[in-house]
Design a protein around this motif. Sequence first.
Motif, PDB file in Angstrom:
ATOM      1  N   VAL A 266       0.750  -1.244  -0.015  1.00 20.11           N
ATOM      2  CA  VAL A 266       0.027   0.032   0.049  1.00 20.11           C
ATOM      3  C   VAL A 266       0.893   1.215  -0.071  1.00 20.11           C
ATOM      4  O   VAL A 266       0.627   2.407  -0.704  1.00 20.11           O
ATOM      5  CB  VAL A 266      -0.926   0.025   1.017  1.00 20.11           C
ATOM      6  CG1 VAL A 266      -1.733   1.432   1.446  1.00 20.11           C
ATOM      7  CG2 VAL A 266      -1.901  -1.139   1.050  1.00 20.11           C
ATOM      8  N   PHE A 267       1.884   1.292   0.891  1.00 25.91           N
ATOM      9  CA  PHE A 267       2.852   2.449   0.860  1.00 25.91           C
ATOM     10  C   PHE A 267       3.469   2.662  -0.426  1.00 25.91           C
ATOM     11  O   PHE A 267       3.765   3.782  -1.019  1.00 25.91           O
ATOM     12  CB  PHE A 267       3.830   2.426   2.084  1.00 25.91           C
ATOM     13  CG  PHE A 267       3.397   2.762   3.464  1.00 25.91           C
ATOM     14  CD1 PHE A 267       3.310   4.149   3.639  1.00 25.91           C
ATOM     15  CD2 PHE A 267       2.699   2.199   4.159  1.00 25.91           C
ATOM     16  CE1 PHE A 267       2.669   4.589   4.878  1.00 25.91           C
ATOM     17  CE2 PHE A 267       2.182   2.210   5.311  1.00 25.91           C
ATOM     18  CZ  PHE A 267       2.107   3.725   5.948  1.00 25.91           C
ATOM     19  N   LYS A 268       3.988   1.587  -0.739  1.00 23.02           N
ATOM     20  CA  LYS A 268       4.733   1.576  -2.176  1.00 23.02           C
ATOM     21  C   LYS A 268       3.905   2.060  -3.300  1.00 23.02           C
ATOM     22  O   LYS A 268       4.219   3.067  -4.125  1.00 23.02           O
ATOM     23  CB  LYS A 268       5.175  -0.015  -2.514  1.00 23.02           C
ATOM     24  CG  LYS A 268       5.958   0.212  -3.927  1.00 23.02           C
ATOM     25  CD  LYS A 268       6.616  -1.342  -4.136  1.00 23.02           C
ATOM     26  CE  LYS A 268       7.384  -1.549  -5.331  1.00 23.02           C
ATOM     27  NZ  LYS A 268       6.750  -1.471  -6.423  1.00 23.02           N
ATOM     28  N   LEU A 269       2.597   1.499  -3.490  1.00 21.10           N
ATOM     29  CA  LEU A 269       1.727   1.952  -4.572  1.00 21.10           C
ATOM     30  C   LEU A 269       1.344   3.431  -4.468  1.00 21.10           C
ATOM     31  O   LEU A 269       1.327   4.216  -5.393  1.00 21.10           O
ATOM     32  CB  LEU A 269       0.597   1.161  -4.650  1.00 21.10           C
ATOM     33  CG  LEU A 269       0.854  -0.377  -4.994  1.00 21.10           C
ATOM     34  CD1 LEU A 269      -0.570  -1.054  -5.204  1.00 21.10           C
ATOM     35  CD2 LEU A 269       1.698  -0.467  -6.479  1.00 21.10           C
ATOM     36  N   SER A 270       1.096   3.884  -3.148  1.00 24.86           N
ATOM     37  CA  SER A 270       0.612   5.225  -2.661  1.00 24.86           C
ATOM     38  C   SER A 270       2.123   6.205  -3.250  1.00 24.86           C
ATOM     39  O   SER A 270       1.652   7.434  -3.761  1.00 24.86           O
ATOM     40  CB  SER A 270       0.495   5.396  -1.352  1.00 24.86           C
ATOM     41  OG  SER A 270       0.353   6.585  -0.796  1.00 24.86           O
ATOM     42  N   THR A 271       3.104   5.784  -2.790  1.00 25.21           N
ATOM     43  CA  THR A 271       4.368   6.897  -3.233  1.00 25.21           C
ATOM     44  C   THR A 271       4.362   6.683  -4.696  1.00 25.21           C
ATOM     45  O   THR A 271       4.701   7.756  -5.233  1.00 25.21           O
ATOM     46  CB  THR A 271       5.566   6.125  -2.431  1.00 25.21           C
ATOM     47  OG1 THR A 271       5.256   6.053  -1.171  1.00 25.21           O
ATOM     48  CG2 THR A 271       6.660   6.950  -2.712  1.00 25.21           C
ATOM     49  N   GLU A 272       4.551   5.630  -5.416  1.00 21.80           N
ATOM     50  CA  GLU A 272       4.768   5.674  -6.653  1.00 21.80           C
ATOM     51  C   GLU A 272       3.803   6.218  -7.714  1.00 21.80           C
ATOM     52  O   GLU A 272       3.962   6.650  -8.784  1.00 21.80           O
ATOM     53  CB  GLU A 272       5.244   4.040  -7.308  1.00 21.80           C
ATOM     54  CG  GLU A 272       6.325   3.605  -6.547  1.00 21.80           C
ATOM     55  CD  GLU A 272       6.597   2.281  -6.913  1.00 21.80           C
ATOM     56  OE1 GLU A 272       5.833   1.755  -7.616  1.00 21.80           O
ATOM     57  OE2 GLU A 272       7.835   1.593  -6.676  1.00 21.80           O
ATOM     58  N   HIS A 273       2.513   6.248  -7.449  1.00 22.67           N
ATOM     59  CA  HIS A 273       1.270   6.286  -8.153  1.00 22.67           C
ATOM     60  C   HIS A 273       0.567   7.578  -7.416  1.00 22.67           C
ATOM     61  O   HIS A 273      -0.588   8.006  -8.094  1.00 22.67           O
ATOM     62  CB  HIS A 273       0.570   5.088  -8.519  1.00 22.67           C
ATOM     63  CG  HIS A 273       1.264   4.172  -9.089  1.00 22.67           C
ATOM     64  ND1 HIS A 273       1.658   4.104 -10.306  1.00 22.67           N
ATOM     65  CD2 HIS A 273       1.600   3.125  -8.441  1.00 22.67           C
ATOM     66  CE1 HIS A 273       2.187   3.198 -10.751  1.00 22.67           C
ATOM     67  NE2 HIS A 273       2.424   2.241  -9.802  1.00 22.67           N
ATOM     68  N   ASN A 274       1.006   8.322  -6.446  1.00 21.59           N
ATOM     69  CA  ASN A 274       0.290   9.663  -6.043  1.00 21.59           C
ATOM     70  C   ASN A 274      -1.316   9.205  -5.651  1.00 21.59           C
ATOM     71  O   ASN A 274      -2.141   9.944  -6.083  1.00 21.59           O
ATOM     72  CB  ASN A 274       0.379  10.628  -7.029  1.00 21.59           C
ATOM     73  CG  ASN A 274      -0.372  12.040  -6.334  1.00 21.59           C
ATOM     74  OD1 ASN A 274       0.059  12.205  -5.149  1.00 21.59           O
ATOM     75  ND2 ASN A 274      -0.964  12.762  -7.148  1.00 21.59           N
TER      76      ASN A 274
END
Length: 332
Positions: A266-274
Amino acid sequence: MLQSFNAKNFRGFADLDLGPLGAVNLIVGRNSSGKSSVLEAIDLFNSRGDYAVIRRLIEERHENRVSHKLNWLTHLRGLCLVETTGDEVAFELAAGYGKLFEIARFSFEEKASVFTYRVKDIEGASFWTAVIEKDGGEIGKYPMLITKPLFPLSCAPFGSVDIEQLSLSWDRLALTDLEAAVEDALRLIIPNARRIGFLQVSKDRRAPFISTDAGGPYPLRRWGDGAVRMFQIAVQMLNAKDGLFLADEIENGLHYSVQEDLWRLVFKLSTEHNIQVFATTHSLDCITGFARIAQSFPDQGTLIRLERHDGQVTATRYSDHDLAIAAKHNIE
């Protein structure tokens, strides 16, 4: 994204303030503390008063069972903590983002409801206001600015996964660069997974299938509800690129041993895809996993605890520094 959020007289909230908000926000609390209502409020605010959203919020809680002839006014009254009369404000939702602050007010007249939408700058000066009357359940003519949602929004609701809806969401990602991100997420549950897609299983129904190092295709449900839930979270999150993702009881169907993997994703996708995330849980394993992974993403995670005292719901925010302590002391 949203920097703050306030709900007045909505559902169980007399006056609830959330903020400052993070990129990934986990909302915790006991049953009936209002966790799901926060997601509903954000959904409605983001839609800018869309009648279809109000109707869906009512129907999802089966609050439309009393009458099959509900109009706009009846729907609005069902969302209020305290019923109002005349032209009083029924409920108000407000949020700050960027350099703007927006307020959506819903009020009643004798035979119609009035939706007032106001945009302010950071100094509080109103520079655009619209008032839309809706009479007899009909949707009034919206200015174009109001009909468009504030941000792209996608949801992963609690309960059984709607495979039909999931297939439509998958179609928006298929054959794009985002497809690989979904497959990476699935490998958290199925390490030897290779590809995934939807295949026709009956005349009017599709289902997710995967291929693995051992061959395939195999139905994803062979690996249980956890695999389907992880697939749903990844697909719906990526459908919210540059927007908002709402997940009610995000840990639903997932074993405690993969909670940290879930939050790392979740944190990874949040960071990479705003993507700004608002998720709920009352699972200590989920909270603990969130607290541990948030330490690797400074200033991104926020834990918000809802508590009810004397009929009032209040929110307590835990910063990055507090998250490890929150998990250690078994916050529920």
